[in-house]
Design a protein around this motif. Sequence first.
Motif, PDB file in Angstrom:
ATOM      1  N   LEU A  57       0.827  -1.211   0.000  1.00  0.00           N
ATOM      2  CA  LEU A  57       0.000   0.000   0.000  1.00  0.00           C
ATOM      3  C   LEU A  57       0.860   1.259   0.000  1.00  0.00           C
ATOM      4  CD1 LEU A  57      -2.916  -0.918   2.410  1.00  0.00           C
ATOM      5  CD2 LEU A  57      -3.127  -0.206   0.028  1.00  0.00           C
ATOM      6  N   ASP A  58       1.911   1.259   0.824  1.00  0.00           N
ATOM      7  CA  ASP A  58       2.801   2.416   0.876  1.00  0.00           C
ATOM      8  C   ASP A  58       3.428   2.697  -0.482  1.00  0.00           C
ATOM      9  OD1 ASP A  58       2.304   2.889   3.551  1.00  0.00           O
ATOM     10  OD2 ASP A  58       4.117   1.865   4.254  1.00  0.00           O
ATOM     11  N   GLU A  59       3.725   1.627  -1.202  1.00  0.00           N
ATOM     12  CA  GLU A  59       4.335   1.761  -2.531  1.00  0.00           C
ATOM     13  C   GLU A  59       3.275   1.912  -3.625  1.00  0.00           C
ATOM     14  OE1 GLU A  59       6.655  -1.798  -2.734  1.00  0.00           O
ATOM     15  OE2 GLU A  59       8.072  -1.107  -1.212  1.00  0.00           O
ATOM     16  N   ASN A  60       2.007   1.916  -3.227  1.00  0.00           N
ATOM     17  CA  ASN A  60       0.876   2.019  -4.148  1.00  0.00           C
ATOM     18  C   ASN A  60       0.917   0.906  -5.205  1.00  0.00           C
ATOM     19  OD1 ASN A  60      -1.553   3.144  -4.835  1.00  0.00           O
ATOM     20  ND2 ASN A  60      -0.680   4.760  -6.094  1.00  0.00           N
ATOM     21  N   ARG A  61       1.294  -0.304  -4.749  1.00  0.00           N
ATOM     22  CA  ARG A  61       1.411  -1.450  -5.648  1.00  0.00           C
ATOM     23  C   ARG A  61       0.431  -2.577  -5.302  1.00  0.00           C
ATOM     24  NH1 ARG A  61       6.006  -4.474  -6.240  1.00  0.00           N
ATOM     25  NH2 ARG A  61       6.343  -4.437  -4.013  1.00  0.00           N
TER      26      ARG A  61
ATOM     27  N   LEU B 210     -10.140  -1.619  -3.578  1.00  0.00           N
ATOM     28  CA  LEU B 210      -9.168  -1.501  -4.671  1.00  0.00           C
ATOM     29  C   LEU B 210      -9.834  -1.768  -6.017  1.00  0.00           C
ATOM     30  CD1 LEU B 210      -6.232  -3.340  -2.935  1.00  0.00           C
ATOM     31  CD2 LEU B 210      -6.169  -0.972  -3.711  1.00  0.00           C
TER      32      LEU B 210
ATOM     33  N   ASP C 213     -10.382   6.191  -3.583  1.00  0.00           N
ATOM     34  CA  ASP C 213      -9.203   7.021  -3.365  1.00  0.00           C
ATOM     35  C   ASP C 213      -8.218   6.332  -2.413  1.00  0.00           C
ATOM     36  OD1 ASP C 213      -8.014   9.544  -1.535  1.00  0.00           O
ATOM     37  OD2 ASP C 213      -8.059   9.858  -3.705  1.00  0.00           O
ATOM     38  N   HIS C 214      -6.938   6.438  -2.743  1.00  0.00           N
ATOM     39  CA  HIS C 214      -5.888   5.767  -1.967  1.00  0.00           C
ATOM     40  C   HIS C 214      -5.907   6.180  -0.496  1.00  0.00           C
ATOM     41  CE1 HIS C 214      -2.176   3.537  -1.483  1.00  0.00           C
ATOM     42  NE2 HIS C 214      -1.664   4.573  -0.839  1.00  0.00           N
ATOM     43  N   SER C 215      -6.229   7.426  -0.207  1.00  0.00           N
ATOM     44  CA  SER C 215      -6.241   7.871   1.194  1.00  0.00           C
ATOM     45  C   SER C 215      -7.321   7.143   1.997  1.00  0.00           C
ATOM     46  CB  SER C 215      -6.425   9.389   1.284  1.00  0.00           C
ATOM     47  OG  SER C 215      -7.676   9.776   0.747  1.00  0.00           O
TER      48      SER C 215
END
Length: 96
Positions: free
Chosen positions: A9-13, A61, A66-68
Motif C-alpha cells: 500500500l505504501d508503494e501504491n502497488r 481496490l 481514493d488511496h487515502s
Amino acid sequence: MLQELGQLLDENRLTFETAKQIAEDLSLELASLRNSGQISNDAFLEAGVIQGGISVLSNMLGTSIDHSEIMVHFSQIRDRSATICINYPELTVVLS
C-alpha cells in the motif's frame, strides 16, 4: 501478512487480485490452525474480522476508491489486529 499489505500500500502497488489472494490465504491458514487445535474457536472468529477487513480492502481496490480512504481502512485493520494479538498472542505470527 499485514506488513506485506502495508508495504504494498505504501508503494501504491497493492492490486485487487493480490489483496483478494491474501484474504483467501489467511482464511485457509486460520481454518487449518483451528482444525489442528493450534488456535481456539474464539481466536479463529476474532481473526476472521481481519480476514474480512482485507476482503473489504480488496473490494475497495477493485472499485478505484481514493488511496487515502484505503489507507484509513488499512490503519483500522492494523489497529484491530494489534488488539486481537494482545488477546490471542498465538495469532501474532499469522496477522503480523
